[in-house]
Write a protein that holds these residues in place. Structure first.
Motif, PDB file in Angstrom:
ATOM      1  N   GLY A  90     -46.190 -20.610 -38.876  1.00 15.35           N
ATOM      2  CA  GLY A  90     -46.635 -21.971 -38.639  1.00 15.35           C
ATOM      3  C   GLY A  90     -45.758 -22.622 -37.584  1.00 15.35           C
ATOM      4  N   ASP A  91     -45.209 -23.789 -37.911  1.00 18.67           N
ATOM      5  CA  ASP A  91     -44.350 -24.505 -36.972  1.00 18.67           C
ATOM      6  C   ASP A  91     -42.899 -24.052 -37.033  1.00 18.67           C
ATOM      7  N   ASP A  92     -42.565 -23.175 -37.961  1.00 22.05           N
ATOM      8  CA  ASP A  92     -41.190 -22.684 -38.056  1.00 22.05           C
ATOM      9  C   ASP A  92     -40.872 -21.744 -36.897  1.00 22.05           C
ATOM     10  N   LEU A  93     -39.630 -21.719 -36.489  1.00 22.13           N
ATOM     11  CA  LEU A  93     -39.100 -20.787 -35.479  1.00 22.13           C
ATOM     12  C   LEU A  93     -39.960 -20.778 -34.213  1.00 22.13           C
ATOM     13  N   PRO A  94     -40.094 -21.916 -33.549  1.00 19.24           N
ATOM     14  CA  PRO A  94     -40.970 -22.002 -32.372  1.00 19.24           C
ATOM     15  C   PRO A  94     -40.549 -21.131 -31.201  1.00 19.24           C
ATOM     16  N   LEU A  95     -39.284 -20.667 -31.160  1.00 22.26           N
ATOM     17  CA  LEU A  95     -38.839 -19.831 -30.047  1.00 22.26           C
ATOM     18  C   LEU A  95     -39.242 -18.371 -30.202  1.00 22.26           C
ATOM     19  N   HIS A 108     -37.764  -2.797 -34.119  1.00 23.48           N
ATOM     20  CA  HIS A 108     -36.724  -3.446 -33.318  1.00 23.48           C
ATOM     21  C   HIS A 108     -37.141  -3.579 -31.851  1.00 23.48           C
ATOM     22  N   THR A 109     -38.402  -3.905 -31.636  1.00 29.59           N
ATOM     23  CA  THR A 109     -38.884  -4.127 -30.267  1.00 29.59           C
ATOM     24  C   THR A 109     -39.480  -5.519 -30.111  1.00 29.59           C
ATOM     25  N   SER A 110     -39.137  -6.435 -31.000  1.00 32.09           N
ATOM     26  CA  SER A 110     -39.718  -7.788 -30.952  1.00 32.09           C
ATOM     27  C   SER A 110     -39.149  -8.622 -29.822  1.00 32.09           C
ATOM     28  N   GLY A 111     -37.895  -8.342 -29.431  1.00 25.51           N
ATOM     29  CA  GLY A 111     -37.253  -9.123 -28.379  1.00 25.51           C
ATOM     30  C   GLY A 111     -36.776 -10.491 -28.819  1.00 25.51           C
ATOM     31  N   ILE A 112     -36.812 -10.796 -30.128  1.00 22.79           N
ATOM     32  CA  ILE A 112     -36.370 -12.115 -30.570  1.00 22.79           C
ATOM     33  C   ILE A 112     -34.842 -12.180 -30.560  1.00 22.79           C
ATOM     34  N   GLY A 113     -34.310 -13.396 -30.489  1.00 23.51           N
ATOM     35  CA  GLY A 113     -32.869 -13.584 -30.534  1.00 23.51           C
ATOM     36  C   GLY A 113     -32.322 -13.249 -31.912  1.00 23.51           C
ATOM     37  N   ASP A 114     -31.117 -12.681 -31.943  1.00 24.24           N
ATOM     38  CA  ASP A 114     -30.525 -12.238 -33.213  1.00 24.24           C
ATOM     39  C   ASP A 114     -29.486 -13.240 -33.693  1.00 24.24           C
ATOM     40  N   VAL A 144     -30.991 -20.582 -39.924  1.00 30.58           N
ATOM     41  CA  VAL A 144     -30.058 -19.654 -39.275  1.00 30.58           C
ATOM     42  C   VAL A 144     -30.762 -18.900 -38.146  1.00 30.58           C
ATOM     43  N   LEU A 145     -32.023 -18.558 -38.350  1.00 26.52           N
ATOM     44  CA  LEU A 145     -32.784 -17.832 -37.338  1.00 26.52           C
ATOM     45  C   LEU A 145     -33.252 -18.746 -36.210  1.00 26.52           C
ATOM     46  N   ASP A 146     -33.319 -20.038 -36.477  1.00 21.53           N
ATOM     47  CA  ASP A 146     -33.897 -20.995 -35.530  1.00 21.53           C
ATOM     48  C   ASP A 146     -32.977 -21.215 -34.330  1.00 21.53           C
ATOM     49  N   GLY A 147     -33.585 -21.613 -33.217  1.00 19.61           N
ATOM     50  CA  GLY A 147     -32.831 -22.006 -32.035  1.00 19.61           C
ATOM     51  C   GLY A 147     -32.295 -20.857 -31.216  1.00 19.61           C
ATOM     52  N   ARG A 148     -32.813 -19.661 -31.448  1.00 18.52           N
ATOM     53  CA  ARG A 148     -32.333 -18.482 -30.716  1.00 18.52           C
ATOM     54  C   ARG A 148     -33.444 -17.982 -29.792  1.00 18.52           C
ATOM     55  N   PRO A 149     -33.272 -18.172 -28.486  1.00 15.05           N
ATOM     56  CA  PRO A 149     -34.348 -17.858 -27.536  1.00 15.05           C
ATOM     57  C   PRO A 149     -34.731 -16.389 -27.546  1.00 15.05           C
ATOM     58  N   ALA A 159     -34.116  -3.025 -29.202  1.00 16.96           N
ATOM     59  CA  ALA A 159     -32.847  -3.736 -29.348  1.00 16.96           C
ATOM     60  C   ALA A 159     -32.661  -4.041 -30.825  1.00 16.96           C
ATOM     61  N   TYR A 160     -31.688  -3.385 -31.433  1.00 12.66           N
ATOM     62  CA  TYR A 160     -31.445  -3.537 -32.873  1.00 12.66           C
ATOM     63  C   TYR A 160     -31.267  -5.013 -33.202  1.00 12.66           C
ATOM     64  N   CYS A 161     -31.988  -5.488 -34.208  1.00 14.10           N
ATOM     65  CA  CYS A 161     -32.052  -6.930 -34.449  1.00 14.10           C
ATOM     66  C   CYS A 161     -32.107  -7.233 -35.943  1.00 14.10           C
ATOM     67  N   ASN A 162     -31.031  -7.816 -36.458  1.00 18.46           N
ATOM     68  CA  ASN A 162     -31.002  -8.209 -37.863  1.00 18.46           C
ATOM     69  C   ASN A 162     -31.999  -9.326 -38.157  1.00 18.46           C
ATOM     70  N   SER A 163     -32.132 -10.254 -37.230  1.00 16.98           N
ATOM     71  CA  SER A 163     -33.082 -11.356 -37.435  1.00 16.98           C
ATOM     72  C   SER A 163     -34.492 -10.831 -37.681  1.00 16.98           C
ATOM     73  N   GLY A 164     -34.843  -9.740 -37.018  1.00 15.37           N
ATOM     74  CA  GLY A 164     -36.182  -9.195 -37.175  1.00 15.37           C
ATOM     75  C   GLY A 164     -36.490  -8.786 -38.599  1.00 15.37           C
ATOM     76  N   PHE A 165     -35.484  -8.267 -39.311  1.00 15.27           N
ATOM     77  CA  PHE A 165     -35.729  -7.829 -40.683  1.00 15.27           C
ATOM     78  C   PHE A 165     -35.655  -8.984 -41.682  1.00 15.27           C
ATOM     79  N   VAL A 166     -34.912 -10.041 -41.361  1.00 12.61           N
ATOM     80  CA  VAL A 166     -35.012 -11.251 -42.176  1.00 12.61           C
ATOM     81  C   VAL A 166     -36.397 -11.861 -41.996  1.00 12.61           C
ATOM     82  N   LEU A 167     -36.879 -11.827 -40.761  1.00 11.49           N
ATOM     83  CA  LEU A 167     -38.217 -12.352 -40.487  1.00 11.49           C
ATOM     84  C   LEU A 167     -39.287 -11.527 -41.207  1.00 11.49           C
ATOM     85  N   LEU A 168     -39.100 -10.216 -41.280  1.00 11.80           N
ATOM     86  CA  LEU A 168     -40.024  -9.378 -42.055  1.00 11.80           C
ATOM     87  C   LEU A 168     -40.033  -9.791 -43.528  1.00 11.80           C
TER      88      LEU A 168
END
Length: 334
Positions: A90-95, A108-114, A144-149, A159-168
């Motif tokens: 939804g409106d969460d994590l707009p970046l 680990h290919t999402s490219g999101i900020g970690d 914690v995940l928010d605000g990371r471009p 790119a190994y990404c811990n944020s990606g698995f919290v997002l999962l």
């Protein structure tokens, strides 16, 4: 007669003895007695020895539990690998890029900020900039995940990404309408018979859970380095016996279907720095078919694996930041 299990167990045991290892080693092969032994101390202050049955934190090994939870939800039609993540946010994590899919997060290919930068500093640095006691459920990780471009286009690179698995974990929770920890219990731990596994709070630890130490001789624990309760990227506690049960159940198709297991363990990217290949939540040997999960965090270093060719499963868990690596070097990892 020397079997594959015997050879691996002997090499690990000798390395453990030579390096003053503190932790647990277990090696299994069907039809043979397991090699299972604790080394060193589970609690240094009280002189409590590590036992083969001791529960330990396993850091990113828990990403495998998250991956198969997602796989189980795909099996039952609750999710699809090509589902976009945005409808669940939804409106969460707009970046987070609107093109990011469940598949991207798993591989680990999402490219999101970690939220944890593993490219710099030490594993024992204090890396979480919010009060740890607030991080007691998956929804609590959203700030914690928010605000990371976004750092790269979805699907463009590994790119190994811990944020990606919290997002999962967040996606799984919102899609199933079941809290993540309960979901893993229902979809992974229960069908595998992993009775000693869970996500304990660091301020309410069970008595048989080994403490994690920042160094081999530093008696400071990792309690101020970790969220009070982990999420999709780590925070599980388990035993070596439960990890053997996990591999057995997984390859017996009691957690996910045979088709989904093949998808989750299909190598997608060669990661030269690790001398392994990455699939979807699981590592694979560089050339072999060995399926691997690995964890590394303040107070934890661990690897667990299943070799489909020999049917050998093994686990090395250290309750110190770097304790497992000298032991694991005793085994050839093709």
């Amino acid at each position: 007669m020397t079997t594959a299990r015997t050879a691996v167990a002997l090499a690990l045991h000798e390395a453990a003895e030579a390096n003053g290892f503190s932790g647990v080693i277990r090696v299994d092969r069907p039809g043979e007695e397991p090699f299972a032994r604790g080394y060193g101390l589970a609690d240094r202050a009280h002189g409590l020895p590590m036992a083969a049955e001791s529960r330990c934190g396993v850091a990113s090994i828990a990403k495998g539990f998250t991956a198969v939870t997602i796989g189980a939800l795909v099996d039952d039609g609750t999710l699809a690998l090509d589902d976009l993540v945005r409808p669940f946010l939804g409106d969460d994590l707009p970046l987070v890029d609107d093109a990011v899919t469940v598949e991207h997060l798993l591989s680990h290919t999402s490219g999101i900020g970690d939220y944890i930068d593993e490219s710099s500093g030490s594993i024992t640095d204090y890396v979480i900039d919010r009060p740890l006691h607030e991080l007691d459920n998956t929804e609590a990780f959203v700030p914690v995940l928010d605000g990371r471009p976004q750092v790269s286009a979805p699907g463009s690179r590994f790119a190994y990404c811990n944020s990606g698995f919290v997002l999962l974990a967040l996606v799984a929770e919102r899609a199933s309408k079941t809290p993540f920890h309960e979901l893993v219990q229902e979809r992974v731990f229960a069908p595998a018979g992993m009775a000693s596994s869970g996500y304990p709070r660091t301020d309410d630890m069970p008595g048989d859970l080994a403490l994690g130490y920042l160094g081999d001789t530093d008696d400071r624990t990792n309690v101020l380095h970790l969220p009070v309760r982990g999420s999709g990227d780590g925070g599980a506690a388990t035993t070596a016996a439960d990890l053997h049960a996990f591999w057995t159940a997984l390859f017996d198709h009691r957690i996910v279907s045979a088709q989904m297991l093949a998808v989750l363990t299909e190598p997608l990217n060669e990661v030269e720095d690790e001398n392994m290949r990455y699939a979807r939540g699981f590592w694979r040997g560089w050339e072999s078919g060995t399926v691997i999960l690995e964890g590394y965090d303040a107070g934890v270093s661990a690897r667990t694996w299943h070799d489909p060719e020999s049917s050998v499963t093994g686990t090395v868990i250290a309750n110190a930041s770097d304790g497992a690596w000298p032991v694991l070097e005793a085994v050839d990892w093709p």
